[in-house]
Structure formats: C-alpha cells, structure tokens
Design an enzyme around this catalytic site. Structure first.
Site, PDB file in Angstrom:
ATOM      1  N   LYS A 104     -54.625  36.362 -53.259  1.00  0.00           N
ATOM      2  CA  LYS A 104     -54.852  36.992 -54.201  1.00  0.00           C
ATOM      3  C   LYS A 104     -56.607  36.849 -54.391  1.00  0.00           C
ATOM      4  O   LYS A 104     -57.088  37.934 -54.890  1.00  0.00           O
ATOM      5  CB  LYS A 104     -54.422  36.055 -55.466  1.00  0.00           C
ATOM      6  N   TYR A 161     -51.372  31.647 -51.167  1.00  0.00           N
ATOM      7  CA  TYR A 161     -51.299  31.756 -51.884  1.00  0.00           C
ATOM      8  C   TYR A 161     -51.829  32.576 -52.519  1.00  0.00           C
ATOM      9  O   TYR A 161     -52.963  33.405 -53.089  1.00  0.00           O
ATOM     10  CB  TYR A 161     -49.914  31.329 -52.847  1.00  0.00           C
TER      11      TYR A 161
HETATM   12  N1  LIG Z   1     -45.913  34.257 -62.327  1.00  0.00           N
HETATM   13  C1  LIG Z   1     -47.186  33.545 -62.568  1.00  0.00           C
HETATM   14  O1  LIG Z   1     -47.584  32.584 -63.605  1.00  0.00           O
HETATM   15  C2  LIG Z   1     -48.094  34.945 -62.349  1.00  0.00           C
HETATM   16  C3  LIG Z   1     -49.584  34.177 -62.501  1.00  0.00           C
HETATM   17  C4  LIG Z   1     -50.689  34.790 -62.449  1.00  0.00           C
HETATM   18  C5  LIG Z   1     -50.556  36.168 -61.432  1.00  0.00           C
HETATM   19  N2  LIG Z   1     -49.657  36.387 -61.283  1.00  0.00           N
HETATM   20  C6  LIG Z   1     -49.602  37.694 -60.552  1.00  0.00           C
HETATM   21  O2  LIG Z   1     -49.079  38.359 -61.449  1.00  0.00           O
HETATM   22  C7  LIG Z   1     -48.033  39.416 -60.706  1.00  0.00           C
HETATM   23  C8  LIG Z   1     -47.065  39.845 -60.506  1.00  0.00           C
HETATM   24  O3  LIG Z   1     -45.614  38.450 -60.489  1.00  0.00           O
HETATM   25  P1  LIG Z   1     -44.810  38.548 -61.388  1.00  0.00           P
HETATM   26  O4  LIG Z   1     -44.561  36.809 -61.862  1.00  0.00           O
HETATM   27  O5  LIG Z   1     -44.064  38.869 -61.833  1.00  0.00           O
HETATM   28  O6  LIG Z   1     -43.763  37.471 -59.606  1.00  0.00           O
HETATM   29  P2  LIG Z   1     -42.349  37.901 -60.026  1.00  0.00           P
HETATM   30  O7  LIG Z   1     -42.082  37.871 -58.354  1.00  0.00           O
HETATM   31  O8  LIG Z   1     -41.333  38.440 -60.871  1.00  0.00           O
HETATM   32  O9  LIG Z   1     -42.638  39.828 -59.251  1.00  0.00           O
HETATM   33  C9  LIG Z   1     -42.930  40.894 -58.569  1.00  0.00           C
HETATM   34  C10 LIG Z   1     -42.727  41.801 -58.401  1.00  0.00           C
HETATM   35  O10 LIG Z   1     -42.736  42.506 -57.237  1.00  0.00           O
HETATM   36  C11 LIG Z   1     -42.019  42.867 -56.388  1.00  0.00           C
HETATM   37  N3  LIG Z   1     -42.195  42.567 -54.674  1.00  0.00           N
HETATM   38  C12 LIG Z   1     -42.768  41.780 -53.937  1.00  0.00           C
HETATM   39  N4  LIG Z   1     -42.525  41.504 -52.681  1.00  0.00           N
HETATM   40  C13 LIG Z   1     -42.925  43.280 -52.602  1.00  0.00           C
HETATM   41  C14 LIG Z   1     -43.006  44.311 -51.930  1.00  0.00           C
HETATM   42  N5  LIG Z   1     -43.104  44.327 -50.359  1.00  0.00           N
HETATM   43  N6  LIG Z   1     -43.402  46.179 -52.395  1.00  0.00           N
HETATM   44  C15 LIG Z   1     -42.958  45.915 -53.196  1.00  0.00           C
HETATM   45  N7  LIG Z   1     -42.016  45.005 -54.643  1.00  0.00           N
HETATM   46  C16 LIG Z   1     -42.690  44.198 -54.600  1.00  0.00           C
HETATM   47  C17 LIG Z   1     -40.993  41.341 -56.315  1.00  0.00           C
HETATM   48  O11 LIG Z   1     -39.422  42.701 -56.289  1.00  0.00           O
HETATM   49  C18 LIG Z   1     -40.725  42.036 -58.204  1.00  0.00           C
HETATM   50  O12 LIG Z   1     -40.284  42.331 -58.536  1.00  0.00           O
HETATM   51  C19 LIG Z   1     -47.699  38.550 -58.652  1.00  0.00           C
HETATM   52  O13 LIG Z   1     -49.392  39.697 -58.703  1.00  0.00           O
HETATM   53  C20 LIG Z   1     -48.708  37.245 -58.908  1.00  0.00           C
HETATM   54  O14 LIG Z   1     -49.577  37.433 -58.403  1.00  0.00           O
HETATM   55  C21 LIG Z   1     -48.505  35.865 -61.498  1.00  0.00           C
HETATM   56  C1  LIG Z   2     -44.785  17.402 -59.594  1.00  0.00           C
HETATM   57  C2  LIG Z   2     -43.912  18.384 -60.345  1.00  0.00           C
HETATM   58  C3  LIG Z   2     -43.867  17.308 -61.956  1.00  0.00           C
HETATM   59  O1  LIG Z   2     -43.380  17.697 -63.131  1.00  0.00           O
HETATM   60  C4  LIG Z   2     -44.904  19.278 -60.992  1.00  0.00           C
HETATM   61  C5  LIG Z   2     -45.026  20.450 -59.985  1.00  0.00           C
HETATM   62  C6  LIG Z   2     -45.315  21.905 -61.300  1.00  0.00           C
HETATM   63  C7  LIG Z   2     -45.726  22.750 -60.113  1.00  0.00           C
HETATM   64  C8  LIG Z   2     -44.051  23.613 -59.745  1.00  0.00           C
HETATM   65  C9  LIG Z   2     -46.503  23.783 -60.984  1.00  0.00           C
HETATM   66  C10 LIG Z   2     -47.796  23.151 -61.307  1.00  0.00           C
HETATM   67  C11 LIG Z   2     -48.794  24.479 -61.845  1.00  0.00           C
HETATM   68  C12 LIG Z   2     -48.013  25.841 -61.626  1.00  0.00           C
HETATM   69  C13 LIG Z   2     -48.714  26.955 -61.067  1.00  0.00           C
HETATM   70  C14 LIG Z   2     -50.357  26.901 -61.952  1.00  0.00           C
HETATM   71  O2  LIG Z   2     -49.106  27.604 -63.158  1.00  0.00           O
HETATM   72  C15 LIG Z   2     -50.582  28.952 -61.607  1.00  0.00           C
HETATM   73  C16 LIG Z   2     -49.902  29.455 -60.848  1.00  0.00           C
HETATM   74  C17 LIG Z   2     -50.759  30.767 -60.535  1.00  0.00           C
HETATM   75  C18 LIG Z   2     -49.167  32.056 -60.497  1.00  0.00           C
HETATM   76  O3  LIG Z   2     -50.470  33.095 -59.636  1.00  0.00           O
HETATM   77  C19 LIG Z   2     -48.253  31.618 -59.828  1.00  0.00           C
HETATM   78  C20 LIG Z   2     -47.930  30.382 -59.611  1.00  0.00           C
HETATM   79  C21 LIG Z   2     -48.869  29.298 -60.142  1.00  0.00           C
HETATM   80  C22 LIG Z   2     -49.006  29.033 -58.257  1.00  0.00           C
HETATM   81  C23 LIG Z   2     -47.856  28.049 -60.478  1.00  0.00           C
HETATM   82  C24 LIG Z   2     -46.496  27.683 -60.069  1.00  0.00           C
HETATM   83  C25 LIG Z   2     -45.973  26.424 -60.402  1.00  0.00           C
HETATM   84  C26 LIG Z   2     -46.728  25.135 -60.079  1.00  0.00           C
HETATM   85  C27 LIG Z   2     -47.561  24.870 -59.045  1.00  0.00           C
END
Ligand SMILES: NC(=O)c1ccc[n+]([C@@H]2O[C@H](COP(=O)([O-])OP(=O)(O)OC[C@H]3O[C@@H](n4cnc5c(N)ncnc54)[C@H](O)[C@@H]3O)[C@@H](O)[C@H]2O)c1
Ligand SMILES: C[C@@H](CO)CCC[C@@H](C)[C@H]1CC[C@H]2[C@@H]3[C@H](O)C=C4C[C@@H](O)CC[C@]4(C)[C@H]3CC[C@]12C
Length: 338
Positions: A163, A159
């Site tokens: 990214k 992952y």
């Molecule tokens: N949630 C977090 O904590 C977090 C933190 C930092 C960055 N991000 C980034 O933010 C973005 C959105 O994350 P999110 O948390 O909303 O995830 P999410 O899974 O809720 O949303 C992702 C969306 O993309 C769509 N999708 C997946 N594969 C696809 C494809 N092949 N074609 C078209 N659509 C597709 C899914 O259907 C979904 O609606 C991602 O790029 C993720 O890497 C998320």
């Molecule tokens: C060891 C467990 C006892 O409670 C806790 C496990 C926690 C993990 C599931 C999460 C700890 C850190 C999180 C990630 C972090 O917040 C940042 C992220 C980046 C974003 O792009 C996607 C989600 C994530 C990878 C997030 C996922 C969940 C954790 C690994």
C-alpha cells in the site's frame, strides 16, 4: 438517484467496484453525483446486484477484469473522466503470497496510473490505507495524529509495504502529462489502546466528494493525502466491535486482557509456525498472528479536518446512523448465512 438538473456528461470508473468499499462508492456515486453519464464498474468478480443498477438514467457498465493485466485496465479506463481505484488485495493473514499482494496492489496500481496517463484521464482517486503510516514495526503509537504528524513509517509486512509503494506511485504521478448470536468474547486487548475506525458509507462519500472537487481544485488537492474520518468514537478494537456485536447478543468478558501479552504473542507465533508447516498441505490463516496482534495492541487514531478544509467534507452519516446501519448489515449477513 442524483438530481438530473445538471448536465450528465461525466464517465467514472470504479476499480474494485464490487468490493466492500467499492460497492458503497458505486451506490454513492449514483445517489450523489448528478453529472454522471456512465459508471463503469471494473472488478475481478462482478456481483449479481449490478443488474439492479442498470434501470436508472445513468449507463452502468460492468467490466470483468484484472488490474494486473495492463491491457484490460487500459480498455476500461479509456474515455473515463475520473477513476476511483479501490481494487486491492487486503491480506494481513497470510492467505496470499507476498508476490500476489504486490502484483495486485502495486503493479495493478501502476497499470491504472499508466492507463490514465496514456488515455488522458486527468483525475485519479486512490484508496490507500492507514497502514501506509503505521503502526510501524517498532510499535510506536500514533495518537490522534493528522496527515502532517511526523511518524516513522517502517514496514516489513507485505500488505502495508504494497500500500505504501502504491500510494507513492500515485503521488509521484500527480501532474504527469499525456491515472449472532448470544456468545462471549474474552478481552485480549487493553481497553486503553485506541484504534481508528470509520464507517464505510462515510469513506465512500469522501471518495465521491474528493473525486468531484478534485476536478475544480486540482492545484490545491492534487498530490494530497487525506485521512478518512467521521464521528466514530475512539475505542480499542474490541470495544469498538462491541458497539455492533453487543446489539447482536455478544458480550465482552473482562475489563482487562484475560491472557498476558506474552502468552498471546506465543500463541501468535505458534499460529505463524503452523501456517508455515501446513502451507504445503492446506491454507491455515487464523485471525491471530504476530502482525495482527501487534496492530491490535498499538494505539493508532487520527484527528484531522484536512478533508473539510480542502474540499468541504463532512461525514454523511452520524455515528448513530453508522452504528445502526452496521448492526442491520450484520444481522442480514447472519440471517443469510443460516
Ligand atoms: N476494509 C478496510 O478496513 C480498509 C481500510 C483501509 C483501506 N482499505 C483499502 O480499500 C480498498 C478496498 O478494500 P475493501 O475493504 O473494499 O476490500 P474488498 O476485498 O472487499 O474489495 C476489493 C475488491 O477488489 C477486487 N479485486 C481484487 N483483486 C483484483 C484484481 N486483480 N483485479 C480487479 N479487481 C480486483 C475484489 O474482487 C474486490 O471486489 C483496498 O485498496 C484496501 O487496501 C480497506
Ligand atoms: C488479537 C485479537 C483478539 O481479539 C484481535 C485481532 C484483531 C486483528 C484481526 C485486527 C486488529 C487491527 C486490524 C487492522 C486495522 O483495523 C487496519 C487495517 C488496515 C486496512 O487497510 C485493512 C484491514 C486492517 C489491516 C485491519 C485487519 C484486522 C486487524 C489486524
């Protein structure tokens, strides 16, 4: 809905527009972008809630498509002024294969970039991730760093690698011509390990603002990386979660981890082994694996004002509002699950 005093002439495309962040971006655009004429929502899975958006002055176009399919992306991008690319596969639990993660997050982003270049869309906003920076495989803490803080970004997990590759592609493309409960939780992570969290509404607002300001300040903002941030407190992952789980009746037991780290690591590796052994039969994807344990136990917080300095970003939601809205969201999720 946004003030209609300004000419409505812009076409926006939000990929992943039905996702957790994407939906917030979509709704924020409809509230905060007065120049919106058409809003295209591109997603693999379209939500039924999209129908309610079609009653307003902005043309809302739902497009079911796959970012890994270049022709589908090109068709959706054609004619858009701004693309906000949030579509992605967020998986650190081993649910999807590394190949699938790469196909969606890297090839999908390539397809979006190429479509923008080919169809003349000048402005692309890409949702990256903190994991592009870290924590790295050496477990080096990143303590209240900013976009310029030096840090050895070394990743092996699919992952964060995907990214980081996708973000690099976007940056390289800049300037291209022709883009509930009453339960207890047992502490497993030291309270001293700070973890960065940002309310989704503020992340969505930052996306909308950067997309708007990028059109006026491309020379300054093009090719820049901006950390998302707001007034969310610096806390351990578990203590931060308790801000929302507490009001829902959960309690975190222990001021220190109840299990030693080596035992958690052993359990994490056993989970990884079980996942590997069971893969031919079923998908076993627990929360705890070596990667998630290392993430949770590594301090990683940011402190920056680059977005404020470059395009006047201020969080739209205070910490108190963010917490209230999150608790309310959790309670609605819980009631719909019952
Ligand atoms: N949630 C977090 O904590 C977090 C933190 C930092 C960055 N991000 C980034 O933010 C973005 C959105 O994350 P999110 O948390 O909303 O995830 P999410 O899974 O809720 O949303 C992702 C969306 O993309 C769509 N999708 C997946 N594969 C696809 C494809 N092949 N074609 C078209 N659509 C597709 C899914 O259907 C979904 O609606 C991602 O790029 C993720 O890497 C998320
Ligand atoms: C060891 C467990 C006892 O409670 C806790 C496990 C926690 C993990 C599931 C999460 C700890 C850190 C999180 C990630 C972090 O917040 C940042 C992220 C980046 C974003 O792009 C996607 C989600 C994530 C990878 C997030 C996922 C969940 C954790 C690994």
């Amino acid at each position: 809905m946004a003030d209609s005093a300004q000419a409505q002439e812009l076409v926006y495309l939000v990929t992943g527009g039905c996702g957790f962040l994407g939906e917030h971006v979509v709704r924020m655009l409809l509230q905060q972008e007065p120049r919106l004429r058409e809003l295209r929502i591109f997603d693999l899975h379209l939500g039924p809630w999209l129908e309610e958006l079609k009653t307003g002055p902005v043309q809302v176009t739902a497009i079911q498509g796959d970012v890994t399919q270049a022709h589908e992306v090109a068709a959706a991008v054609a004619g858009a002024h701004v693309v906000i690319h949030t579509a992605g596969l967020v998986d650190v639990f081993g649910r999807a294969s590394p190949e699938t993660i790469h196909a969606v997050n890297v090839q999908g982003t390539k397809n979006v970039i190429e479509a923008c270049v080919q169809t003349g869309t000048q402005f692309l906003v890409y949702t990256s991730s903190m994991e592009v920076v870290g924590p790295n495989i050496k477990g080096h803490p990143f303590y209240r760093g900013n976009e310029d803080t030096p840090y050895e970004a070394v990743h092996r997990h699919p992952y964060p690698r995907s990214k980081a590759l996708a973000e690099q592609l976007v940056l390289e493309a800049n300037g291209r011509k022709g883009l509930r409960l009453g339960g207890r939780l047992f502490r497993a992570i030291p309270a001293s390990v700070e973890h960065g969290r940002v309310y989704v509404g503020n992340v969505a607002w930052m996306h909308v603002l950067v997309a708007r300001e990028l059109q006026e300040r491309a020379a300054l903002m093009g090719g820049q990386v901006y950390f998302c941030y707001d007034k969310s407190p610096y806390k351990s992952y578990e203590d931060f979660n308790m801000e929302f789980l507490g009001p829902c009746g959960l309690r975190l037991v222990g001021t220190r981890p109840l299990l030693p780290y080596w035992l958690l690591m052993l359990l994490a590796f056993l989970n990884a082994l079980l996942q590997w052994l069971l893969r031919p039969l079923l998908l076993y994807a627990p929360l705890l694996n070596p990667y998630t344990l290392a993430m949770a136990n590594t301090t990683f917080t940011v402190s920056t004002d680059k977005a404020q300095r470059h395009f006047g970003y201020e969080p739209l939601f205070s910490w108190e509002e963010s917490r209230t809205r999150t608790v309310r969201w959790m309670q609605t999720m819980d009631s719909s699950a019952q």
